[in-house]
Design an enzyme around this catalytic site. Structure first.
Site, short mmCIF file in Angstrom:
data_model
loop_
_atom_site.label_atom_id
_atom_site.label_comp_id
_atom_site.label_asym_id
_atom_site.label_seq_id
_atom_site.Cartn_x
_atom_site.Cartn_y
_atom_site.Cartn_z
N ASP A 86 0.82 -1.22 0.00
CA ASP A 86 0.00 0.00 0.00
C ASP A 86 0.86 1.27 0.00
O ASP A 86 0.38 2.35 0.34
CB ASP A 86 -0.98 -0.01 1.19
CG ASP A 86 -0.28 -0.14 2.53
OD1 ASP A 86 0.95 -0.36 2.54
OD2 ASP A 86 -0.96 -0.03 3.56
N GLU A 138 10.06 -2.82 13.26
CA GLU A 138 11.25 -2.17 12.70
C GLU A 138 12.33 -2.08 13.76
O GLU A 138 13.50 -2.42 13.53
CB GLU A 138 10.93 -0.74 12.21
CG GLU A 138 9.87 -0.66 11.11
CD GLU A 138 8.45 -0.55 11.65
OE1 GLU A 138 8.24 -0.82 12.85
OE2 GLU A 138 7.56 -0.20 10.86
#
Ligand SMILES: *[C@@H]1O[C@H](CO)[C@@H](O)[C@H](O)[C@H]1NC(C)=O
Ligand SMILES: *[C@@H]1O[C@H](CO)[C@@H](O)[C@H](O)[C@H]1NC(C)=O
Ligand SMILES: *[C@@H]1O[C@H](CO)[C@@H](O)[C@H](O)[C@H]1NC(C)=O
Length: 363
Positions: A188, A271
């Site tokens: 996306d 992350e």
């Protein structure tokens, strides 16, 4: 011990120890991996399957242009530079928009030379339709089926995409060709073709801003004198590396240095967890996108939000002492965010897992 029966073997305490070690080893290898959290140890049952690997590039239309090959002939234009393969990892999952996103992203990636697309689908079985689409784009690809372990499906928030990225990292460890660079690009996101020239020259770990993230409408490293000194991201939450998944790239040489590194099943901290696991140090980060003043990747999503209003000391906006001023001016010119010295969401710089206010002081 050819004639020793099992019981006498067990009476030998060293044998008992070895037996239990064997059991532990079997359990360990059959369940894949262990995840350590501060609370408990969870057994992860990962079942990934490589549906298809295609190493042949059938694209014939690729042109050598500054956009796809870079403009600096000393580095980015050379054959040496182009010999680095970009391993582009995309986790995806079945939903109404899935194929629309795959078409859009695939047609971006079609323009990028020497790229291997790894698409990991959150499904129990290989979707032949996905394979048909991937095959049409013409670049090399790997199609993986990597369902999220059941245990995590009931968690809120759900660690979506983790099983997929872990499967892709494993695939790269086994099949990746050096020189190579690994990058996580979600389906996306919107990717500026100039991004690929930037990440292709990653020596260890590179970082750059991502547009449309959080309350600042951006997540970016702050750079001064060519070095990253902190981060501009509205959600710090004790993250040492408050960056977006699409905001960094890692060379395969660097990845190889920490063979056990992986991504944790911890929503919001994927992350940070991954970058901690590879043992990254601040001074090693290579800032890209003109010292982190440009946006080459956007977390578009399929939705609409108002531009961010950032409450920040004007001196930060006017000064070119760090990358923050030029970055905020870029965002202003693109209509992504506005700054105000007295109202809006409070600006802060993140450093060493702590946030420092920027509404009344400079970086
Ligand atoms: C793995 O399987 C075991 C046994 O079926 C189950 O107890 C455990 O919750 C599963 N773990 C995950 C992460 O799904
Ligand atoms: C980034 O900043 C450093 C130090 O100021 C400078 O030498 C370098 O040319 C800059 N890089 C780009 C791409 O502007
Ligand atoms: C990786 O894990 C293996 C098996 O647990 C261990 O033997 C090895 O020392 C680890 N390597 C590093 C670099 O931590």
């Amino acid at each position: 011990m050819p004639h020793m029966n099992l019981m006498s073997y067990f009476r030998n305490s060293a044998g008992v120890l070895m037996f239990f070690c064997l059991i532990l080893y079997v359990v360990w290898t059959s369940t894949g991996d262990y995840e350590r959290s501060s609370v408990a140890t969870v057994t992860i049952n990962e079942s990934t399957f490589v549906c298809k690997e295609n190493f042949i590039d059938t694209r014939t239309f690729l042109v050598k242009s500054p956009i796809t090959h870079g403009t600096d002939t000393n580095e980015t234009g050379s054959d040496n530079f182009m010999s680095t393969t970009i391993y582009f990892i995309t986790p995806t999952y079945p939903r109404r928009e899935q194929f629309a996103e795959i078409v859009r992203l695939g047609q971006t990636l079609m323009n990028v030379p020497n790229l291997h697309w790894i698409v990991a689908d959150d499904t129990d079985s290989c979707n032949p339709q996905l394979d048909e689409f991937l095959n049409r784009f013409g670049m090399p690809y790997t199609h993986i089926s990597s369902p999220m372990p059941d245990f995590y499906r009931s968690q809120k928030p759900m660690p979506r995409g983790v099983a997929n990225r872990r499967a892709a990292i494993n695939w790269i460890r086994q099949n990746g060709k050096k020189p190579g660079v690994m990058y996580f690009g979600d389906d996306d996101n919107t990717f500026d073709l100039r991004l690929f020239n930037e990440i292709r020259s990653t020596k260890g770990v590179s970082m750059f801003p991502v547009g449309l993230i959080g309350l600042y409408s951006v997540s970016a490293p702050i750079v001064r004198h060519g070095k990253v000194i902190g981060f501009f991201d509205s959600w710090v939450s004790q993250r040492l590396w408050p960056v977006d998944m699409a905001g960094f790239a890692v060379s395969l040489e660097y990845l190889e240095k920490s063979p056990n590194s992986t991504m944790p099943y911890k929503a919001g901290f994927e992350e940070d967890g991954f970058l901690r696991s590879i043992g990254l140090r601040m001074h090693e980060i290579e800032p890209k996108a003109k010292n982190c003043t440009e946006i080459l990747v956007w977390h578009t999503q399929t939705k609409k939000e108002k531009p961010a209003l950032i409450h920040i000391d004007d001196r930060n906006v006017e000064s070119a002492d760090s990358s923050l001023g030029p970055l905020l001016k870029t965002l202003e010119s693109l209509g992504v965010s506005h700054t105000n010295p007295s109202s809006g969401v409070k600006a802060q710089i993140a450093k060493n897992s702590k946030a420092k206010d920027l509404t009344n002081r400079t970086v």
